[in-house]
Design an enzyme around this catalytic site. Structure first.
Site, short mmCIF file in Angstrom:
data_model
loop_
_atom_site.label_atom_id
_atom_site.label_comp_id
_atom_site.label_asym_id
_atom_site.label_seq_id
_atom_site.Cartn_x
_atom_site.Cartn_y
_atom_site.Cartn_z
N GLN A 126 -1.11 35.69 -11.67
CA GLN A 126 -1.13 35.22 -10.28
C GLN A 126 0.10 34.35 -10.03
O GLN A 126 0.35 33.41 -10.78
CB GLN A 126 -2.40 34.40 -10.06
CG GLN A 126 -2.53 33.83 -8.66
CD GLN A 126 -3.74 32.92 -8.53
OE1 GLN A 126 -4.10 32.24 -9.48
NE2 GLN A 126 -4.36 32.91 -7.38
N SER A 129 1.26 29.21 -7.02
CA SER A 129 1.81 27.84 -7.05
C SER A 129 3.32 27.86 -7.30
O SER A 129 3.84 28.77 -7.95
CB SER A 129 1.14 27.03 -8.16
OG SER A 129 -0.25 27.10 -8.06
N GLU A 244 -11.14 33.82 -6.70
CA GLU A 244 -10.76 33.07 -7.91
C GLU A 244 -11.80 31.99 -8.19
O GLU A 244 -12.18 31.76 -9.33
CB GLU A 244 -9.37 32.45 -7.74
CG GLU A 244 -8.93 31.69 -8.97
CD GLU A 244 -7.52 31.11 -8.84
OE1 GLU A 244 -6.94 31.18 -7.76
OE2 GLU A 244 -7.03 30.58 -9.85
N GLU A 371 -10.40 17.66 -5.66
CA GLU A 371 -10.30 17.01 -4.34
C GLU A 371 -10.21 18.08 -3.24
O GLU A 371 -10.83 17.95 -2.17
CB GLU A 371 -9.06 16.10 -4.28
CG GLU A 371 -9.14 14.84 -5.13
CD GLU A 371 -8.92 15.10 -6.61
OE1 GLU A 371 -8.40 16.19 -6.97
OE2 GLU A 371 -9.29 14.23 -7.43
#
Ligand code: FAD
Length: 386
Positions: A126, A129, A244, A371
């Site tokens: 993947q 990021s 995911e 978070e």
């Protein structure tokens, strides 16, 4: 209903028997302690054995080599294979890229990529990021410039699991201008063997190298490898992130049930359960593992009904990641100082509890941080204001 009844309802004794017969005829390879390349090769070989014998892709359509099992049978499938320590699938294909392609890919893309992905012939990574875009993924800057029937892709992807052994990467790239945010992102399938692709493994604190930094230097990617429309990739990315977060939830639940039994057995043998506080800590783990199974059941049945896991996948992922950490923390605490011996004959069960403990630290970061999952739960499920 308890997780025991969900996970061990023996809804399909016939399937369980077929799996036991299959495993007796094809014992899964033991990949523990193998180096990364050998491990990947063994995982690929096992994926091919599953595929060739009709035991791959429990939730996938038959058309692409899957088993198309209903919910209760999927539970039985994962539960049964977990008992035999069967290796997982190599790469991030069937659980993350696969469902996205099944939903948004065109017929050519499905035929070309899905069977090879499921059989393990092609390993997938993947590429979302970047050094400057993690939680704030919409700010990604890897550029894809159109040149006839190709995109010319340049940029850097970070924390890309399996990228050093991957054949393909599903990636988000910017096809719109620098300020276009979510409206300028496209979803591309990139050949990891193409000229200009370099995957550099990154060592984590456990000493392993599970993920990589990937450098894309004027890589030519056919326009035919774009999934969905140009600049409309963000919707696909959201679906992928949902898959995911829900991914492997049943698998995880079964794995933790097995780990729990292993831990109880080990602690009994070491006399560690004479202490009521230790028994109390272990009971908390047992409760967590049961909730994990119930969450997995909820997300798989939601996906079966609606085709997408939806924002509830954030609850599953958040709980699972927190349980991973508290489970291994408890294991290491109760085993005692011996748990910290990493090598040699004194290492407890080949240091599996120490390795699990170290790996679990990343659980509240990967697939979106804890978070960020809490934000999703607050805004999209509880409908709180931003
Ligand atoms: C084990 C592992 C495997 C991974 N595999 C892959 C992979 O295969 N492919 C891939 O593309 N990526 C992968 N990642 C990367 C992962 O998706 C990112 O690390 C993650 O999205 C966080 O991004 P970041 O590291 O840039 O942290 P940042 O986004 O910079 O976050 C830093 C801190 O700020 C907090 N924060 C940021 N925004 C908010 C907000 N809006 N509200 C509250 N807090 C906030 C975060 O929670 C965090 O604590 C992996 C990560 C790990 C740990």
């Amino acid at each position: 209903m308890t997780s025991e009844t969900v996970l061990h309802a023996d809804a399909d004794q016939g399937l369980r028997r077929r799996i036991r017969d299959f495993v007796a005829a094809h014992p899964p390879p033991d990949i523990r302690g193998l180096a990364r390349d050998a491990r990947t090769t063994q995982m690929q070989a096992w994926a091919a054995t599953l595929y060739d014998n009709g035991f791959a892709g429990p939730a996938w359509p038959r058309e692409f080599g899957g088993m198309e099992l209903g919910f209760a049978e999927q539970v039985a499938y994962h539960d049964e294979f977990a008992k035999f320590h069967a290796p997982g699938h190599p790469g991030n294909g069937p659980f993350i890229a696969g469902p996205t392609l099944l939903r948004y890919g065109n017929d050519d893309q499905k035929r070309r990529y899905l069977p090879a992905m499921l059989r393990g012939d092609e390993v997938w990574a993947q590429g979302f990021s970047e050094p400057g875009a993690g939680s704030d993924l919409q700010s990604l800057s890897t550029r894809a410039r159109r040149d006839g029937n190709y995109y010319i892709v340049s940029g850097t992807k970070l924390w890309s699991t399996f990228a050093d052994v991957a054949d393909m990467m599903f990636a988000l790239v910017r096809t719109g201008g620098p300020e276009t945010g979510a409206a300028g992102i496209s979803y591309l399938l990139i050949d990891m063997h193409a000229q200009g692709v370099t995957a550099r493994p990154l060592r984590d604190m456990s000493g392993h190298s599970h993920f990589c930094q990937v450098f894309l230097d004027d890589v030519r990617v056919p326009v035919a490898n774009r999934v969905g429309e140009e600049n409309k990739g963000w919707q696909l990315a959201r679906a992928t992130l949902g898959y995911e977060r829900a991914a492997r939830s049943l698998l995880h639940a079964s794995a933790y049930r097995r780990r729990m039994s292993g831990l109880v057995g080990l602690l009994k043998r070491r006399g560690a359960l004479d202490d009521p506080l230790a028994r109390d800590a272990l009971a908390r783990c047992e409760i967590d593992v049961r909730i994990m199974a119930l969450n997995a059941a909820r997300i798989v049945s939601a996906t079966e009904k609606t085709g997408t896991p939806g924002p509830a996948s954030s609850i599953t992922r958040l709980h699972q990641s927190l349980v991973e950490q508290s489970f291994y923390q408890t294991a290491v605490d109760l085993i005692g100082a011996d748990a910290l011996i990493a090598t040699g004959t004194d290492a407890v069960q080949n240091a599996r509890w120490l390795t699990g403990y170290l790996h679990s630290r990343g659980a509240t970061i990967g697939a979106g941080t804890a978070e960020v999952q809490r934000n999703t739960i607050a805004e999209q499920i509880l409908k709180l204001s931003r």
